[in-house]
Design an enzyme around this catalytic site. Structure first.
Site, PDB file in Angstrom:
ATOM      1  N   ARG A  50      77.213 -63.084 100.280  1.00 33.24           N
ATOM      2  CA  ARG A  50      77.662 -61.683 100.307  1.00 33.24           C
ATOM      3  C   ARG A  50      76.449 -60.761 100.387  1.00 33.24           C
ATOM      4  NH1 ARG A  50      78.353 -59.457  95.723  1.00 33.24           N
ATOM      5  NH2 ARG A  50      79.704 -61.049  94.827  1.00 33.24           N
ATOM      6  N   LYS A 206      84.694 -54.131 119.693  1.00 31.35           N
ATOM      7  CA  LYS A 206      84.891 -53.590 121.036  1.00 31.35           C
ATOM      8  C   LYS A 206      83.749 -54.047 121.958  1.00 31.35           C
ATOM      9  CE  LYS A 206      88.225 -51.670 118.713  1.00 31.35           C
ATOM     10  NZ  LYS A 206      88.148 -50.336 118.151  1.00 31.35           N
TER      11      LYS A 206
HETATM   12  C1  PLP Z   1      88.417 -49.735 116.900  1.00 29.69           C
HETATM   13  C2  PLP Z   1      87.662 -48.551 116.486  1.00 29.69           C
HETATM   14  C3  PLP Z   1      87.289 -48.364 115.149  1.00 29.69           C
HETATM   15  C4  PLP Z   1      87.724 -49.310 114.042  1.00 29.69           C
HETATM   16  O1  PLP Z   1      87.141 -50.562 114.150  1.00 29.69           O
HETATM   17  P1  PLP Z   1      87.841 -51.931 113.677  1.00 29.69           P
HETATM   18  O2  PLP Z   1      86.859 -52.962 114.081  1.00 29.69           O
HETATM   19  O3  PLP Z   1      89.157 -52.029 114.385  1.00 29.69           O
HETATM   20  O4  PLP Z   1      88.032 -51.837 112.198  1.00 29.69           O
HETATM   21  C5  PLP Z   1      86.527 -47.252 114.837  1.00 29.69           C
HETATM   22  N1  PLP Z   1      86.151 -46.375 115.783  1.00 29.69           N
HETATM   23  C6  PLP Z   1      86.511 -46.507 117.077  1.00 29.69           C
HETATM   24  C7  PLP Z   1      86.068 -45.499 118.071  1.00 29.69           C
HETATM   25  C8  PLP Z   1      87.272 -47.594 117.475  1.00 29.69           C
HETATM   26  O5  PLP Z   1      87.630 -47.711 118.757  1.00 29.69           O
END
Ligand code: PLP
Length: 388
Positions: A50, A206
């Site tokens: 952790r 992403k």
């Molecule tokens: C998807 C997203 C998040 C959140 O991220 P997670 O990995 O789904 O928790 C935050 N900001 C933006 C712009 C996103 O597209």
């Protein structure tokens, strides 16, 4: 010192040395929770996963070097189990009674965290149109401690002028930090720390991961003192990613530059193709000259990214029909993967903002343009348009 390597090179090598014990070229997945100590309290830098793990450390160094590529100082990275975990940890630097300004078009999950969770703990939030620096400036208060920017925003793809806003905010009070959610652009297209921001946040789910196979998040801090506080919080709160997930993001990042080039060129062609179609009221893409933020985007981004939003004249019904009619574009939430995705924000990703000031048009369709062959993508969109 020779000049700093360019981003394409850093993406492949930053934070990653051949493994000292075996020579493995690729950072191993250190799937371990604990580490043998040589004598009581004497470790080789790791005691419990952790707190620190070698695979995670490689990822943290890598993301930090990418975001600092245009800085003449280092930056400091931390990895989290999701983008939301990263955002939540960063917001713990803001104390009850203090105030945060966020975009009035902020990611739906971020709005939900601010409005439904953090507000309960005594933090105050204002939502401003961050494409207008004057509006952001007017929202500043003596107790403001954080300005939260996304650019391009999700899903309306508004552009915030990071340098202009940072300069005005710092002039008002040097105590106010600026955080930029750089998920949509990635460090290949935009490096907010070099434009005056203090923190960069990612959903590495992403573009950094890039293959829709992992959920993860990151924070990069420009100053060591903030990093130390965040590092403490990362360990104290514990929303850390596992070694396998870190490895997947590290592997994804290696092709970030290639992917972003293709995402951006495919999206540019598609935006031009969709603009002016009779079924469509408006195509929103920062690369189009019709976009009000085009000039600012050009000045702070290398290319314009893979996200396009389209508003249909026929409202929700037309948007649903279009999104359900594509064959290569998969109907689904999320974005930033190699495969093209399509979604209707009002009914899918952004239901949490319905009825709030952040509500999005029902006729809005959001495209995450992948890296497939451009002619195949255009054919797919053309046949779906015919059904609207
Ligand atoms: C998807 C997203 C998040 C959140 O991220 P997670 O990995 O789904 O928790 C935050 N900001 C933006 C712009 C996103 O597209």
């Amino acid at each position: 010192m020779p000049h700093k390597p360019e981003l394409e090179t850093l993406a492949i090598h930053a934070g990653q040395e051949p493994d000292p014990t075996t020579g493995a070229v690729i950072t191993p997945i250190y799937q371990t929770s604990t580490y043998a100590q040589e004598s009581v309290g004497v470790t080789r830098g790791f005691d419990y996963s952790r707190t620190a793990n070698p695979t995670r450390l490689a990822l943290e160094k890598c993301i930090a070097e990418l975001e600092a590529q245009k800085l003449d100082q280092p930056a400091y990275g931390l990895a989290f189990s999701s983008g939301m975990a990263a955002i939540d940890t960063l917001l713990r630097l803001v104390k009850p009674g203090e105030h945060v300004i966020a975009s009035n078009d902020v990611y739906g999950g971020t709005f939900r965290l601010f409005d439904k969770v953090l507000k309960e703990f005594g933090l105050a939030f204002s939502y401003a149109d961050v494409s207008q620096p004057d509006v952001v400036q007017m929202a500043l208060r003596p107790e403001t401690r954080l300005v939260w920017l996304e650019t391009p925003t999700n899903p309306m793809l508004k552009i915030a002028d990071i340098s202009e806003i940072s300069a005005r905010v710092k002039k008002y009070s040097p105590l106010i930090k600026i955080a930029v959610d750089n998920t949509f652009a990635s460090p290949y297209l935009q490096q907010p720390l070099s434009l005056g921001a203090d923190f960069v946040i990612h959903s590495s789910t992403k573009y950094l991961g890039g293959h829709s196979d992992v959920v993860g998040g990151a924070i990069v801090a420009k100053d060591w003192a903030s990093f130390e506080m965040l590092k403490f919080l990362q360990n104290a709160v514990g929303a850390v990613p596992g070694p396998m997930d870190c490895w997947l993001v590290l592997r994804g990042i290696k092709t970030l530059a290639l992917r972003m080039d293709r995402h951006s060129s495919n999206a540019m062609k598609i935006a031009l193709f969709l603009e002016g179609r009779p079924q469509i009221e408006k195509v929103i893409y920062p690369g189009l000259e019709s976009h009000p933020g085009h000039e600012v985007a050009k000045s702070q981004m290398r290319l314009f990214g893979g996200m396009i939003s389209v508003i249909f004249k026929g409202g929700g019904a037309a948007a649903h029909k279009f999104a359900e009619s594509t064959q290569i574009f998969t109907l689904g939430e999320s974005l930033g993967g190699v495969e093209s995705l399509i979604e209707v924000p009002a009914a899918m990703t952004h239901t949490s903002v319905t009825g709030s000031p952040l509500e999005v048009p029902e006729g809005l369709v959001r495209l995450s343009v992948g890296i497939e062959n451009i002619d195949d993508l255009m054919d797919d969109l053309a046949q779906a348009l015919k059904k609207v």
